[in-house]
Design an enzyme around this catalytic site. Structure first.
Site, short mmCIF file in Angstrom:
data_model
loop_
_atom_site.label_atom_id
_atom_site.label_comp_id
_atom_site.label_asym_id
_atom_site.label_seq_id
_atom_site.Cartn_x
_atom_site.Cartn_y
_atom_site.Cartn_z
CG HIS A 226 -4.62 -3.33 0.27
ND1 HIS A 226 -4.32 -2.63 -0.87
CD2 HIS A 226 -4.04 -2.65 1.30
CE1 HIS A 226 -3.60 -1.56 -0.56
NE2 HIS A 226 -3.41 -1.55 0.74
CB SER B 61 -0.95 -0.05 1.20
OG SER B 61 -1.98 0.90 1.07
CG ASP C 221 -6.31 -3.74 -3.28
OD1 ASP C 221 -7.14 -3.22 -2.50
OD2 ASP C 221 -5.17 -3.28 -3.46
#
Length: 446
Positions: free
Chosen positions: A422, A157, A365
């Site tokens: 994610h 991220s 994601d």
């Protein structure tokens, strides 16, 4: 030469002999580094439990969490890839089985890292990277046996945004002779490299998976366009606020789809409460989404209790330091930098260094959706770009199961990961092991 070799062997044996028992299985080391006066960064090293004579026979892998403000020693460790789960069970796919793993609470203010004054929080990605390089210089001073060990920086991220610049500046310091380090790769997982590309992919992605109707798709696209205009005009704080507004729109039109894995089940009443939060205090709600993942999730409470209880006691963390206490200001102070892309830094890595760049993305994601990642990857300029474009996309097979796909050219690789959101290391550990093995050259063990 013989004297030098003997010195390093003795130094290695002395250092490993003093490895400590921390929290959970295996030998560990941890500590604070003053990266600047009044700015204290915390790291936690797990020596590999691989069947080797010395841990230094295996690479050192750094893990950087996202947010900004999320904790590697907490989330990454206990929710994704450390030796123990949040419930205290031994994780059967921990990275520690094959690698030495270094969790860093970064930027300062994340996890156990802290600043004496809020003015010392980092405000740009470059400042974050400089702090990380300073930490590594001290890490190698304390643990010199790792100076000649391959280093791989992996991330998730917003951690990917930080990892790219960290790797680039670290490479420059190596070349200048300011640090002895064997940097080999930068792994950018579901990485916030080009935020606007991620956002542009949201409306069509939600339509394609059936999460919105045409009206919902239009509303998400319109909010994204407002964000793009603000970003293009250099109104960076406004673009971050409009990013938050776009998330609010998505929450409303999807009734709270999970941004991190669109298949996760969500508590409907909790989602309605979160919508109220978004309307009342958007910046704080944005922080809860990115840093706390789900502020009403009991797992967040469990993790906070673990870190500020048994973990703090086992690691002898001072009672004056509270895990997570400065996460919100750490996130908030970066609002001007939040939406700025770092694709130029990724290109610098590919064009001016020998560092491998490994991009991986989970198909489920939303927050950093795969189509948005492919958009900025397609625009990259590097010597082997034509070869990358023309190369065949291979199937990623593990134990007879299709776990994803990948393409490689020169020092660049892109991985599409099936059945993962994610948090790829937690959602699809088999694919993650495959990616790590290709990046490090170390065969993994089950």
């Amino acid at each position: 030469m013989l004297k030098t070799t003997t010195f390093f062997v003795i130094l290695l044996l002395v250092t490993v002999a003093h490895a400590r028992v921390g929290y959970g299985p295996g030998e560990q080391e941890w500590g604070f580094v003053d990266v600047r006066p009044g700015a204290h960064m915390f790291y936690w090293l797990y020596y590999t439990t691989a069947n080797v004579v010395e841990p230094t026979e295996r690479p050192l892998v750094i893990w950087l969490q996202g947010g900004p403000g999320a904790s590697s020693t907490g989330y990454g460790n206990f929710e994704e890839l450390g030796p123990l789960t949040l419930e205290g069970d031994e994780r059967d796919f921990t990275w520690v089985r094959n690698y030495n793993v270094l969790f860093i609470d970064n930027p300062v203010g994340s996890g156990f890292s802290y600043v004496d004054d809020a003015s010392l929080l980092t405000k740009t990605n470059e400042e974050i990277a400089n702090d990380l390089v300073t930490l590594m210089k001290e890490f190698y001073r304390r643990h010199p046996q790792f100076q000649l060990v391959d280093l791989h920086i992996f991330s998730e991220s917003y951690g990917g945004k930080m990892a790219a610049e960290f790797a680039y500046i670290l490479d420059k310091e190596i070349k200048l002779g300011n640090i002895v380090c064997q940097l080999k790769s930068a792994g950018l997982g579901d990485a916030w490299i080009s935020p606007i590309d991620s956002m542009i992919s949201w409306a069509p992605y939600l339509w394609d998976v059936g999460a919105v109707d045409r009206e919902g798709e239009r509303r998400v696209a319109d909010a994204t366009e407002l964000t793009r205009i603000a970003l293009d005009e250099g109104r960076f704080v406004d673009s971050t606020n409009l990013w938050g507004y776009t998330e609010q729109v998505i929450m409303e039109v999807t009734y709270g789809i999970d941004f991190y894995n669109i298949l996760f089940k969500k508590n409907y009443q909790s989602l309605l409460a979160k919508l109220r939060d978004l309307r009342m205090d958007r910046p704080r709600a944005m922080y809860k989404t990115l840093v706390q993942y789900d502020a009403r999730d009991a797992r967040d409470d469990m993790l906070e209790a673990l870190m500020n209880g048994p973990v703090r006691e086992a690691l002898d963390i001072p009672l004056t330091v509270t895990w997570g206490a400065q996460s919100w200001p750490t996130f908030n102070v970066l609002r001007e930098d939040f939406m700025k892309p770092v694709t130029d830094v990724v290109e610098l890595l590919l064009n001016t260094t020998e560092v491998q760049v490994v991009v991986f993305s989970g198909q489920l994601d939303l927050i950093v959706a795969t189509p948005g990642t492919v958009m900025w990857v397609d625009r990259l300029k590097f010597p082997q770009k034509a070869q990358y474009v023309s190369s065949k996309r291979e199937g990623l097979g593990v134990a007879g199961i299709l776990e994803g796909y990948y393409k490689t050219a020169g020092r660049f690789s892109m991985y599409w990961v099936n059945r993962a959101g994610h948090m790829v290391p937690a959602d699809n550990p088999a694919a993650m092991d495959f990616i790590l093995q290709r990046a490090t050259g170390v065969p993994t063990t089950s």
